[in-house]
Design a protein around this motif. Structure first.
Motif, mmCIF file in Angstrom:
data_model
loop_
_atom_site.group_PDB
_atom_site.id
_atom_site.type_symbol
_atom_site.label_atom_id
_atom_site.label_comp_id
_atom_site.label_asym_id
_atom_site.label_seq_id
_atom_site.Cartn_x
_atom_site.Cartn_y
_atom_site.Cartn_z
ATOM 1 N N ILE A 5 45.273 36.333 46.334
ATOM 2 C CA ILE A 5 45.853 35.902 47.610
ATOM 3 C C ILE A 5 44.817 36.040 48.719
ATOM 4 C CG2 ILE A 5 46.851 38.146 48.253
ATOM 5 C CD1 ILE A 5 49.402 36.565 49.055
ATOM 6 N N ILE A 6 43.894 36.975 48.524
ATOM 7 C CA ILE A 6 42.776 37.140 49.464
ATOM 8 C C ILE A 6 41.497 37.229 48.649
ATOM 9 C CG2 ILE A 6 41.683 38.674 51.147
ATOM 10 C CD1 ILE A 6 44.439 39.583 51.977
ATOM 11 N N GLN A 7 40.500 36.454 49.051
ATOM 12 C CA GLN A 7 39.203 36.547 48.387
ATOM 13 C C GLN A 7 38.140 36.847 49.435
ATOM 14 O OE1 GLN A 7 40.062 32.554 46.997
ATOM 15 N NE2 GLN A 7 39.138 33.120 45.032
ATOM 16 N N VAL A 8 37.482 37.959 49.241
ATOM 17 C CA VAL A 8 36.396 38.320 50.151
ATOM 18 C C VAL A 8 35.094 38.019 49.431
ATOM 19 C CG1 VAL A 8 35.338 40.199 51.444
ATOM 20 C CG2 VAL A 8 37.824 40.122 51.156
ATOM 21 N N VAL A 26 35.404 40.938 46.812
ATOM 22 C CA VAL A 26 36.542 41.470 46.081
ATOM 23 C C VAL A 26 37.699 40.478 46.159
ATOM 24 C CG1 VAL A 26 37.473 42.755 48.060
ATOM 25 C CG2 VAL A 26 37.984 43.531 45.747
ATOM 26 N N ASP A 27 38.498 40.423 45.099
ATOM 27 C CA ASP A 27 39.708 39.601 45.104
ATOM 28 C C ASP A 27 40.915 40.509 45.173
ATOM 29 O OD1 ASP A 27 38.158 37.409 44.867
ATOM 30 O OD2 ASP A 27 38.610 36.998 42.752
ATOM 31 N N ILE A 28 41.859 40.153 46.026
ATOM 32 C CA ILE A 28 43.079 40.956 46.144
ATOM 33 C C ILE A 28 44.250 40.103 45.662
ATOM 34 C CG2 ILE A 28 44.641 42.058 47.794
ATOM 35 C CD1 ILE A 28 42.104 42.767 49.416
ATOM 36 N N TYR A 29 45.095 40.711 44.826
ATOM 37 C CA TYR A 29 46.135 39.923 44.155
ATOM 38 C C TYR A 29 47.498 40.094 44.792
ATOM 39 C CZ TYR A 29 42.690 38.681 40.782
ATOM 40 O OH TYR A 29 41.579 38.147 40.218
ATOM 41 N N PRO A 30 48.330 39.054 44.696
ATOM 42 C CA PRO A 30 49.645 39.092 45.330
ATOM 43 C C PRO A 30 50.574 40.104 44.672
ATOM 44 C CG PRO A 30 49.393 37.078 44.044
ATOM 45 C CD PRO A 30 48.068 37.748 44.064
ATOM 46 N N GLU A 31 51.520 40.560 45.461
ATOM 47 C CA GLU A 31 52.543 41.500 44.990
ATOM 48 C C GLU A 31 51.938 42.780 44.443
ATOM 49 O OE1 GLU A 31 55.588 39.547 42.580
ATOM 50 O OE2 GLU A 31 54.959 37.672 43.533
ATOM 51 N N GLU A 32 50.781 43.133 44.974
ATOM 52 C CA GLU A 32 50.192 44.417 44.619
ATOM 53 C C GLU A 32 49.968 45.211 45.895
ATOM 54 O OE1 GLU A 32 46.556 43.943 42.483
ATOM 55 O OE2 GLU A 32 47.584 43.471 40.596
ATOM 56 N N ILE A 33 49.969 46.517 45.744
ATOM 57 C CA ILE A 33 49.582 47.355 46.874
ATOM 58 C C ILE A 33 48.138 47.772 46.658
ATOM 59 C CG2 ILE A 33 49.993 49.503 48.105
ATOM 60 C CD1 ILE A 33 52.933 49.256 47.402
ATOM 61 N N THR A 34 47.268 47.314 47.539
ATOM 62 C CA THR A 34 45.851 47.639 47.435
ATOM 63 C C THR A 34 45.505 48.666 48.499
ATOM 64 O OG1 THR A 34 45.418 45.388 46.698
ATOM 65 C CG2 THR A 34 43.537 46.684 47.448
ATOM 66 N N VAL A 35 44.989 49.782 48.059
ATOM 67 C CA VAL A 35 44.641 50.840 49.004
ATOM 68 C C VAL A 35 43.145 50.776 49.295
ATOM 69 C CG1 VAL A 35 44.383 53.335 49.272
ATOM 70 C CG2 VAL A 35 46.514 52.400 48.368
ATOM 71 N N ILE A 36 42.816 50.801 50.571
ATOM 72 C CA ILE A 36 41.410 50.876 50.954
ATOM 73 C C ILE A 36 41.104 52.328 51.300
ATOM 74 C CG2 ILE A 36 39.652 50.098 52.556
ATOM 75 C CD1 ILE A 36 41.303 47.561 52.895
ATOM 76 N N LEU A 37 40.093 52.839 50.644
ATOM 77 C CA LEU A 37 39.848 54.268 50.682
ATOM 78 C C LEU A 37 38.389 54.490 51.070
ATOM 79 C CD1 LEU A 37 41.338 56.856 49.849
ATOM 80 C CD2 LEU A 37 40.543 56.481 47.532
ATOM 81 N N VAL A 62 35.978 34.751 54.009
ATOM 82 C CA VAL A 62 37.223 35.369 53.568
ATOM 83 C C VAL A 62 38.248 34.265 53.370
ATOM 84 C CG1 VAL A 62 39.062 36.969 54.154
ATOM 85 C CG2 VAL A 62 36.730 37.466 54.890
ATOM 86 N N ASN A 63 38.778 34.160 52.157
ATOM 87 C CA ASN A 63 39.851 33.201 51.927
ATOM 88 C C ASN A 63 41.187 33.920 51.919
ATOM 89 O OD1 ASN A 63 37.664 31.590 51.456
ATOM 90 N ND2 ASN A 63 38.544 30.587 49.655
ATOM 91 N N VAL A 64 42.116 33.408 52.698
ATOM 92 C CA VAL A 64 43.460 33.956 52.703
ATOM 93 C C VAL A 64 44.399 32.822 52.338
ATOM 94 C CG1 VAL A 64 45.219 35.130 54.062
ATOM 95 C CG2 VAL A 64 42.816 35.602 54.499
ATOM 96 N N PHE A 65 45.281 33.030 51.387
ATOM 97 C CA PHE A 65 46.137 31.972 50.837
ATOM 98 C C PHE A 65 45.289 30.780 50.390
ATOM 99 C CE2 PHE A 65 48.945 33.829 54.245
ATOM 100 C CZ PHE A 65 49.759 34.568 53.383
ATOM 101 N N GLY A 66 44.059 31.047 49.946
ATOM 102 C CA GLY A 66 43.236 29.975 49.403
ATOM 103 C C GLY A 66 42.336 29.256 50.391
#
Ligand code: ADP
Ligand code: MG
Lengths: 246, 375
Positions: A5-8, A26-37, A62-66
């Motif tokens: 859902i987000i591609q950096v 990094v790629d971030i996927y939908p319906e997941e909780i991604t923690v930035i630490l 940065v791609n958001v929703f493609g």
């Protein structure tokens, strides 16, 4: 596998000449909780701001929703914003107006709902964060924890598809913090929200994190699940999970 | 070999060994350091012996390691040695403290960058090239949104125009009233003394009318508005930036200029001419009082002379000038507000700079208009 859902892509962020993030992909996927630490000052907030185009990346995209958010037209960007909720590190409620008005701004801006329905939506969202009683108070009349929760209510008032939270539980007591995690889990499980959250709290990470992005000194050291993180053999990460702080 | 005892028996210089005694902490180290500095012939010493030291704090550790490092530096025989070779006989407790507070792993201190005079000048209200571009961009956005906002109501703050008009306009009436009255009094008193010498008493009416109308009215008002409203615009915007409220607005797809600056811009555009008019009238009234009581001119004579001195052209130019003052004040206040850096401290700085810069701008604009009057 779902599409990200987000591609950096090769993101580099600077303040003036100072490089704060370098070459992060990094790629971030939908319906997941991604923690930035990462340790304080390592660029977590900056990372969020670049994803949201509040800061323009020095390099990369940065791609958001493609779609590439960094170069899109203003009206397209507004459409993306409609599907995004942001809880800022300090809450960032507008101080000159009360909580009700703070929550009504996004609704008025993005919908043409009748005011009776708006009022109900606002009250439901406030009840979700346990703040029904504060509806007529100004932000300055709330405690720090209440302000955070009100800001969270504002962030989810439009039922966003992606929710960004910058240190939502910093400064909250453990009980409130646990309740907040519960709420965030519900948002993910029941409303299929994607959540990107900056937090240091080990307990919270264990409760909610699907994936972890570990930043240190402007570099991304790790992306993966909590278990993978613990077994990554990367010294800083293993140390964090052992001690619970930086 | 030199052998001496410090006055307070807290350090012992003996047999090539420096031997502090008792507690090494923030209270005792200053004296120890003086005794150490007073020792001549450091080359004779090879060790610092901690056997008599009971406990140390961070100051004690720094003292011990500084002594060790001086010994190593001044004695060629020790050149290859490390602190551990020089520092001897410490108890576990003391060695532990040394481990915690040791300076051995200190990273190199970053160089402090000194800004030169001209760079600091750049930090004052004078703008660089990028600043000029920024302020022009900001002005065009403010003008665009203040016109667009007339029919695009979305993203506005309800009731903010009236609220702002109250803050900028109504609230400054008393102070403008008072100051203009006093200025009127002073001006006419000063000129009356001079005019009386030439028997030209009645011209005090011309003088006060023209100077209030052309210069003092707009100028006084602008300076007060810059101090009251310009500063509050700058500090409000700067605070919103520091607390991420501006970012939050952007995330709700609301243009911060539209939301924060435009209501103030409208309010000030509306209020400024009224305030200036009040200032002119009150100032002239102050003049009348002096003319009547001190020069013995009749009110009707003063009035007649005043009407002759008033000109429509002057009034129009004055109203135009004060509107431009007003715009300059809002734009400069917003500019420094949006430009804030750092936290709460930055807000104060932005506020101060905005007042200095807007008063400066007001005077420059006034000079330009003076040329128009003459032309
Ligand atoms: N507006 C700014 N201007 C200059 N430097 C900044 C600014 N904001 C943050 N920084 C610097 O960027 C680095 C990362 O900051 P930030 O992203 O806020 O860290 P984190 O959220 O991980 O604590 C820090 O070193 C900070 O000093
Ligand atoms: Mg942060």
């Amino acid at each position: 596998m779902k599409k990200p859902i987000i591609q950096v892509n090769n993101l580099t962020a600077k303040y003036g000449e100072k490089v704060v993030l370098s070459d992060i992909s990094v790629d971030i996927y939908p319906e997941e909780i991604t923690v930035i630490l990462g340790p304080s000052g390592c660029g977590k907030s900056t990372f969020l701001k670049n994803i949201l185009r509040l800061n323009q990346p020095a390099e990369g995209s940065v791609n958001v929703f493609g779609d590439n958010i960094t170069i899109m037209e203003e009206d397209e960007y507004e459409k993306v914003l409609r599907k995004i909720g942001v809880l800022f590190q300090n809450g960032a409620l507008l101080n000159s107006i009360d909580i009700f008005e703070n929550l009504s701004i996004p609704l008025e801006q993005h919908t043409s709902l009748p005011s009776e329905l708006m009022e109900k939506i606002i009250r439901i969202k406030l009840e979700l964060v346990n703040l029904s009683h504060a509806i007529n108070l100004k932000p300055s009349e709330l405690s720090g924890g209440m302000r955070k929760r009100a800001a969270l209510a504002r962030a989810i008032v439009l039922d966003p598809e992606i929710l960004f939270c910058d240190e939502p539980s910093a400064g909250l007591d453990p009980l409130t913090s646990a309740a907040l995690d519960e709420l965030i889990l519900n948002l993910k499980n029941q409303l299929k929200m994607t959540v990107i959250i900056v937090t240091h709290e080990l307990a919270s990470i264990h409760r909610i994190a699907d994936k972890i992005i570990f930043l240190d000194q402007g570099k991304m050291l790790f992306y993966g699940t909590v278990d993978e993180a613990k077994n990554s053999g990367i010294e800083e990460i293993v140390e964090f999970f052992r001690v619970g702080s930086f | 070999m030199a052998r001496h005892r410090s006055t307070s028996e807290i350090i012992n210089f003996d047999e090539g060994v420096i031997k502090p005694i008792g507690l090494l902490n923030k209270a005792t180290v200053p004296q120890l350091w003086m005794s150490f500095k007073a020792v001549s012939g450091l080359t004779n010493y090879k060790h610092i012996d901690l056997s008599e030291v009971h406990s140390v704090d961070s100051a004690g550790v720094v003292f011990i390691e500084e002594v060790a490092s001086e010994l190593i530096k001044s004695n060629s025989l020790l050149a290859e040695k490390s602190f551990d070779d020089v520092i001897v006989n410490g108890s576990d407790e003391v060695l532990n403290s040394i481990k915690i507070f040791s300076q051995r792993d200190l990273p190199e201190r970053p160089k402090r960058v000194r800004t030169g005079y001209f760079e600091r000048l750049g930090e004052s209200f004078l703008l660089g090239k990028s600043g000029v571009i920024e302020i022009l961009t900001l002005s065009s956005e403010v003008f665009y949104w203040s016109i667009a906002a007339l029919w695009k109501k979305k993203g506005a703050r309800k009731g903010s125009l009236i609220q702002q008009a109250g803050l900028i306009g109504v609230d400054s009436v008393p102070i403008i009233f008072l100051l203009s009255f006093i200025i009127g009094l002073i001006l006419s008193l000063q000129s009356a003394v001079q005019l009386r010498l030439f028997g030209a008493d009645i011209f005090v009416a011309d003088l006060i009318t023209v100077s209030m109308l052309r210069e003092m009215g707009p100028m006084m008002t602008a300076i007060i508005v810059a101090g009251r409203s310009g500063s509050s615009i700058a500090s409000e915007i700067a605070t919103m930036k520091v607390t991420e409220e501006l970012d939050a607005l952007k995330m709700m797809a609301i243009n911060p200029i539209r939301y924060v600056v435009v209501p103030k811009f409208h309010a000030i555009t509306f209020c400024m001419p009224l305030l200036v008019t009040i200032s002119i009238i009150v100032g002239i009234f102050g003049g009348i009082i002096v003319a009547v009581s001190y020069l013995g001119i009749s009110p009707s004579a003063f009035y007649g002379q005043m009407v002759k001195a008033l000109s429509m052209k002057d009034l129009l130019i004055t109203l135009l000038k004060s509107t431009i003052f007003a715009w300059a004040i809002v734009i400069i206040g917003s500019f420094y507000g949006f430009r804030v850096e750092g936290g709460a401290e930055g807000v104060g700085k932005a506020t101060t700079l905005s007042v200095v810069a807007s008063i400066f701008a007001v005077i420059v604009i006034d000079v330009i208009f003076s040329l128009i009057y003459i032309a």
